[in-house]
Design a protein around this motif. Structure first.
Motif, PDB file in Angstrom:
ATOM      1  N   GLY A 215       0.770  -1.232   0.000  1.00 18.30           N
ATOM      2  CA  GLY A 215       0.000   0.000   0.000  1.00 18.30           C
ATOM      3  C   GLY A 215       0.800   1.279   0.000  1.00 18.30           C
ATOM      4  O   GLY A 215       0.238   2.379  -0.028  1.00 18.30           O
ATOM      5  N   GLN A 216       2.123   1.164   0.039  1.00 15.06           N
ATOM      6  CA  GLN A 216       2.976   2.348   0.081  1.00 15.06           C
ATOM      7  C   GLN A 216       3.920   2.375  -1.117  1.00 15.06           C
ATOM      8  O   GLN A 216       4.125   1.363  -1.785  1.00 15.06           O
ATOM      9  N   ILE A 217       4.506   3.532  -1.355  1.00 16.66           N
ATOM     10  CA  ILE A 217       5.485   3.662  -2.437  1.00 16.66           C
ATOM     11  C   ILE A 217       6.829   3.117  -1.971  1.00 16.66           C
ATOM     12  O   ILE A 217       7.415   3.634  -1.014  1.00 16.66           O
ATOM     13  N   ALA A 218       7.280   2.071  -2.633  1.00 11.53           N
ATOM     14  CA  ALA A 218       8.606   1.516  -2.327  1.00 11.53           C
ATOM     15  C   ALA A 218       9.682   2.277  -3.071  1.00 11.53           C
ATOM     16  O   ALA A 218      10.774   2.492  -2.555  1.00 11.53           O
ATOM     17  N   LYS A 219       9.356   2.702  -4.296  1.00  6.86           N
ATOM     18  CA  LYS A 219      10.331   3.434  -5.104  1.00  6.86           C
ATOM     19  C   LYS A 219       9.591   4.122  -6.241  1.00  6.86           C
ATOM     20  O   LYS A 219       8.628   3.585  -6.789  1.00  6.86           O
ATOM     21  N   ILE A 220      10.036   5.305  -6.626  1.00 10.49           N
ATOM     22  CA  ILE A 220       9.480   6.008  -7.782  1.00 10.49           C
ATOM     23  C   ILE A 220      10.615   6.698  -8.512  1.00 10.49           C
ATOM     24  O   ILE A 220      11.531   7.240  -7.897  1.00 10.49           O
ATOM     25  N   GLY A 221      10.564   6.643  -9.840  1.00 10.65           N
ATOM     26  CA  GLY A 221      11.631   7.258 -10.624  1.00 10.65           C
ATOM     27  C   GLY A 221      11.649   6.723 -12.038  1.00 10.65           C
ATOM     28  O   GLY A 221      10.725   6.031 -12.487  1.00 10.65           O
ATOM     29  N   ALA A 222      12.721   7.042 -12.769  1.00 15.62           N
ATOM     30  CA  ALA A 222      12.899   6.546 -14.129  1.00 15.62           C
ATOM     31  C   ALA A 222      13.043   5.027 -14.098  1.00 15.62           C
ATOM     32  O   ALA A 222      13.480   4.472 -13.076  1.00 15.62           O
ATOM     33  N   PRO A 223      12.683   4.333 -15.198  1.00 11.96           N
ATOM     34  CA  PRO A 223      12.782   2.866 -15.203  1.00 11.96           C
ATOM     35  C   PRO A 223      14.138   2.332 -14.748  1.00 11.96           C
ATOM     36  O   PRO A 223      14.202   1.354 -14.000  1.00 11.96           O
ATOM     37  N   GLN A 224      15.228   2.985 -15.173  1.00 18.35           N
ATOM     38  CA  GLN A 224      16.553   2.486 -14.792  1.00 18.35           C
ATOM     39  C   GLN A 224      16.842   2.631 -13.296  1.00 18.35           C
ATOM     40  O   GLN A 224      17.729   1.972 -12.755  1.00 18.35           O
ATOM     41  N   ASP A 225      16.065   3.494 -12.627  1.00 23.81           N
ATOM     42  CA  ASP A 225      16.242   3.663 -11.184  1.00 23.81           C
ATOM     43  C   ASP A 225      15.326   2.752 -10.367  1.00 23.81           C
ATOM     44  O   ASP A 225      15.554   2.541  -9.176  1.00 23.81           O
ATOM     45  N   VAL A 226      14.272   2.241 -11.009  1.00 21.22           N
ATOM     46  CA  VAL A 226      13.300   1.405 -10.299  1.00 21.22           C
ATOM     47  C   VAL A 226      13.481  -0.081 -10.599  1.00 21.22           C
ATOM     48  O   VAL A 226      13.422  -0.917  -9.696  1.00 21.22           O
ATOM     49  N   VAL A 227      13.717  -0.398 -11.883  1.00 24.06           N
ATOM     50  CA  VAL A 227      13.863  -1.806 -12.266  1.00 24.06           C
ATOM     51  C   VAL A 227      15.300  -2.246 -11.992  1.00 24.06           C
ATOM     52  O   VAL A 227      16.113  -2.446 -12.892  1.00 24.06           O
ATOM     53  N   LYS A 228      15.594  -2.362 -10.714  1.00 22.53           N
ATOM     54  CA  LYS A 228      16.908  -2.812 -10.258  1.00 22.53           C
ATOM     55  C   LYS A 228      16.719  -4.127  -9.515  1.00 22.53           C
ATOM     56  O   LYS A 228      15.703  -4.324  -8.831  1.00 22.53           O
ATOM     57  N   GLU A 229      17.687  -4.983  -9.637  1.00 23.09           N
ATOM     58  CA  GLU A 229      17.559  -6.329  -9.080  1.00 23.09           C
ATOM     59  C   GLU A 229      17.186  -6.317  -7.609  1.00 23.09           C
ATOM     60  O   GLU A 229      16.259  -7.017  -7.176  1.00 23.09           O
TER      61      GLU A 229
END
Length: 490
Positions: A215-229
């Motif tokens: 229910g909360q934001i874990a991460k927000i940003g450009a794809p390269q900043d969010v789609v990290k292992e």
């Protein structure tokens, strides 16, 4: 354009969405990601007014969303929900036409040229024009989904809210739908917020991603900043590997299933190589992870057959790749399973050796001819056409290598080959200077990805030392065999 501030809400007393804040600009595509139950769809329903908001605010064009009438809101925001209920049986066209309701005025609806254009364009964009007269109930799930997306597009609201718009769609229609939405965002300044189940699609088509967890934001940003292992693994609880898309600067993930226990242990040995006057070949029990500059299946991949084929020095074919693929197929090699190189050197003089270290073994195979040797530092003014490959090098590692070790292994192998040319006093025939290689050298590094983990392959690492020694040794021996066959004096 749209601002969400400290929003909480959901279905019961305990809020599903908790203190979510973000904003989306005109022409931007924001993707919402997260595991099942993370609050993605609930957040979208709160923004669209379907579910109540406990705290916070949603602002559209500087005005609180709750202050708009239902019709005014529909002129601002088009919504594609996840599930669709059909109270009546409409035709496809009638369903799309419903998207124009916010633009109708008076007691009696008046259909304008603008309404007609919007519906026709939306149906064309979603490739459903041919279904115009069909009952929507008779369409497949994927076809129905495209109809409802067309309805939302026909509404021509500046903000589009989508809940898993690619549901039920095959990959071609997923691409068509998302290409269309992306084009609308770019060309018409459409603001899009979309829930995605597929992380890779979201990364490809979105400007920014909002990753939700509980229910909360874990991460927000450009794809390269969010789609990290580490971020994906933490939120989804799944092992993944992130790598760049082959054509776009967007990250893509690959799932890493826990199947290693099913893999049969194996090693590559010297006796697995076969040497003849036609080619040098290696066939392994299981595929090897491979990086190469081969003619057939160059680049990275997993392969179990490796072929270094002999061709005449005057070999001259317009489509080398097609001819070589045809040759490999005729010899019984599966094209999808095989890496293929070509050399003008006599392959029966190939040098193949196994070298042992504390971590395991490395196998080296080299075919070397130096008739078209080149000093790379003097190559700029050169106007000579390259001939068929001469020094071809294979490095096979019984061990586990990360990506950086593959690249380091290629560097180490190239340095060792260059030193062998220096030792043998091989010169560039055009400049008279010591050669660094030939005009068409090819290199392959492959690993079993079993056994000891070998993080590095630089020249002073255990693996790098073995590669350097082995490539130098085999290259020197191969050059001497070439000299002897040509009757060169040493």
């Amino acid at each position: 354009m749209l601002k969400v501030e400290n929003v909480s809400g959901g279905y019961g007393k305990e809020p599903v969405v908790k203190s979510v804040t973000f904003n989306v600009k005109k022409g931007e595509v924001l993707g919402i990601l997260g595991p099942n139950g993370s609050g993605k769809s609930t957040l979208l329903k709160i923004i669209s007014g379907i579910l109540p908001m406990e705290t916070g605010s949603v602002t559209i064009d500087g005005q609180d969303a709750s202050s708009y009438s239902q019709k005014e809101f529909a002129k601002k925001v088009a919504v594609l929900p996840q599930l669709h209920a059909h109270a009546f049986s409409h035709s496809v066209r009638e369903t799309v036409e419903l998207g124009r309701y916010p633009h109708q005025s008076g007691l009696f609806s008046s259909w304008s040229n603008e309404d007609e254009r919007a519906v026709t364009e939306a149906m064309s964009n979603m490739a459903i024009t041919r279904y115009a007269k069909n009952s929507i109930e008779l369409l497949s799930g994927g076809e129905q989904q495209r109809v409802f997306v067309a309805q939302a597009l026909a509404q021509e609201a500046p903000i589009l809210l989508l809940d898993e718009p690619t549901n039920h769609l095959d990959i071609a229609h997923q691409q068509q739908l998302l290409d269309t939405i992306r084009k609308q965002a770019v060309d018409k300044g459409l603001t899009v917020i979309s829930v995605f189940h597929d992380i890779n699609l979201a990364s490809l088509y979105c400007d920014r991603l909002l990753l939700m967890n509980k229910g909360q934001i874990a991460k927000i940003g450009a794809p390269q900043d969010v789609v990290k292992e580490e971020a994906i693994q933490a939120v989804y609880g799944a092992r993944v590997k992130s790598q760049p898309h082959p054509e776009l600067a967007k990250p893509q993930i690959t799932l890493l299933p826990d199947l290693k226990a099913e893999m049969k242990p194996f090693k590559v040995r010297k006796e697995d190589f076969s040497v003849s006057s036609h080619y040098v070949s290696l066939q392994t029990e299981s595929p090897l992870k491979t990086l190469s500059s081969a003619v057939h299946n160059a680049g990275s991949g997993w392969y179990r057959s490796f072929v270094n084929r002999h061709v005449d020095a005057d070999y001259n074919i317009d489509d080398v790749k097609a001819e070589n693929a045809s040759y490999l197929e005729q010899q019984g090699f599966r094209l999808t399973d095989t890496v293929g190189m070509m050399t003008a050197v006599t392959t029966e003089h190939a040098e193949v050796e196994e070298y042992a270290g504390e971590f395991g073994t490395v196998l080296i195979a080299v075919t070397a001819g130096v008739g078209n040797a080149v000093d790379v530092s003097q190559a700029l003014p050169r106007d000579q056409k390259p001939r068929v490959g001469t020094i071809n090098t294979w490095v096979i590692v019984n061990g586990q290598l990360p990506d950086e070790a593959f690249i380091q292994a290629m560097i180490t192998a190239t340095e060792a080959k260059t030193k062998a040319l220096q030792t043998e006093s091989i010169t560039d025939p055009l400049t008279g200077t010591i050669a660094t290689g030939t005009s068409t050298d090819s290199l392959l590094v492959a690993a079993t990805q079993q056994g000891e983990y070998l993080p590095y392959a630089g020249p002073i690492t255990p693996l790098g030392k073995l590669i350097g020694h082995g490539v130098y040794d085999c290259t020197v021996r191969a050059i001497r065999a070439y000299k002897k066959a040509k009757g060169w004096t040493t």
